[in-house]
Scaffold this motif. Structure first.
Motif, short mmCIF file in Angstrom:
data_model
loop_
_atom_site.label_atom_id
_atom_site.label_comp_id
_atom_site.label_asym_id
_atom_site.label_seq_id
_atom_site.Cartn_x
_atom_site.Cartn_y
_atom_site.Cartn_z
N UNK A 144 0.77 -1.17 0.05
CA UNK A 144 -0.07 0.10 0.01
C UNK A 144 0.99 1.32 0.12
N UNK A 145 0.93 2.01 -0.94
CA UNK A 145 1.63 3.16 -1.15
C UNK A 145 0.95 4.37 -0.93
N UNK A 146 1.68 5.38 -0.40
CA UNK A 146 1.41 6.60 -0.06
C UNK A 146 0.31 6.66 1.09
N UNK A 147 0.71 6.11 2.21
CA UNK A 147 -0.08 6.19 3.35
C UNK A 147 0.34 7.25 4.14
N UNK A 148 -0.70 8.22 4.50
CA UNK A 148 -0.46 9.40 5.24
C UNK A 148 -0.45 9.09 6.66
N UNK A 149 0.46 9.77 7.34
CA UNK A 149 0.66 9.33 8.88
C UNK A 149 0.83 7.89 9.11
N UNK A 150 1.94 7.16 8.60
CA UNK A 150 2.10 5.70 8.77
C UNK A 150 2.42 5.18 9.87
N UNK A 151 3.04 6.01 10.67
CA UNK A 151 3.20 5.46 12.13
C UNK A 151 1.84 5.22 12.86
N UNK A 152 1.17 6.52 12.85
CA UNK A 152 -0.26 6.31 13.54
C UNK A 152 -1.19 5.01 12.86
N UNK A 153 -1.09 4.97 11.60
CA UNK A 153 -1.80 3.88 10.86
C UNK A 153 -1.40 2.50 11.24
N UNK A 154 -0.06 2.45 11.49
CA UNK A 154 0.60 1.03 11.85
C UNK A 154 -0.04 0.61 13.26
N UNK A 155 0.05 1.80 14.03
CA UNK A 155 -0.57 1.71 15.45
C UNK A 155 -1.93 1.25 15.65
N UNK A 156 -2.72 1.73 14.67
CA UNK A 156 -4.31 1.28 14.82
C UNK A 156 -4.55 0.14 14.17
N UNK A 157 -3.60 -0.48 13.24
CA UNK A 157 -3.67 -1.72 13.04
C UNK A 157 -3.42 -2.74 14.05
N UNK A 158 -2.04 -2.30 14.65
CA UNK A 158 -1.81 -3.21 15.83
C UNK A 158 -2.61 -3.29 16.94
N UNK A 159 -3.51 -2.16 17.10
CA UNK A 159 -4.34 -2.02 18.21
C UNK A 159 -5.43 -3.08 17.64
N UNK A 160 -6.02 -3.01 16.70
CA UNK A 160 -7.20 -3.56 16.07
C UNK A 160 -6.75 -4.91 16.09
#
Length: 178
Positions: A144-160
């Motif tokens: 998945x290319x060009x994901x804005x704020x990738x650190x926060x999105x990674x944390x959201x995936x890990x929390x989910x």
């Protein structure tokens, strides 16, 4: 949602499994950097349209070139706009395409690793690229290319993933009181 509205706005909610209680945690649009050069190309059509004044009988040359630049860049911007990455409480999926819509899905339970890469430009502008590794050898959702704020999105995936109970929680060591 009608046919025309599907060409203008992607509908991630029609792909949800409502009977199982699937809800969208986050719907991620492409970062603006994915379309930056297409907007630059779009702006280059303006001098071509202005040059029609001095082109005389050959006004149609800058007109045709300007229209081609304008239409191609608008099309590419719309293609990027229609590309969505969706995180739900059960899976992650990507919808992309305008006339032919493609859907690639990976259940949360099958995600083994998520790698995030950020180029220097990505660090300066705030975007990154995700690489998903799953148990499947051939998968539809890999990069998945060009994901804005990738650190926060990674944390959201890990929390989910954690909230779904798919990863074991690490017990905290009990320290004796002093």
């Amino acid at each position: 949602m009608g046919f025309i509205s599907r060409l203008l706005e992607p509908d991630a909610h029609r792909h949800l499994i409502d009977e199982e209680g699937e809800v969208v945690v986050e719907e991620v649009h492409k970062h603006w950097a994915a379309t930056f050069w297409w907007y630059v190309l779009m702006s280059l059509s303006i001098p071509l349209f202005i040059s029609m004044v001095w082109a005389g009988d050959f006004f149609w040359l800058p007109l045709a070139a300007g229209l081609v630049l304008l239409v191609v860049s608008m099309w590419k911007c719309h293609v990027a706009y229609m590309d969505r990455f969706v995180i739900t409480n059960m899976r992650v999926f990507r919808i992309h395409g305008i006339f032919n819509q493609n859907l690639a899905t990976v259940p949360l339970a099958r995600i083994l690793d998520i790698s995030m890469t950020q180029t220097l430009a990505g660090q300066l502008c705030g975007y990154g690229h995700f690489i998903f590794e799953s148990a499947a050898q051939d998968q539809g959702l890999k990069i998945i290319r060009y994901v804005g704020d990738p650190t926060e999105r990674d944390l959201i995936i890990q929390r989910t993933i954690s909230r779904a109970g798919l990863r074991g929680n690490v017990p905290h060591p009990v320290r004796p009181a002093p």
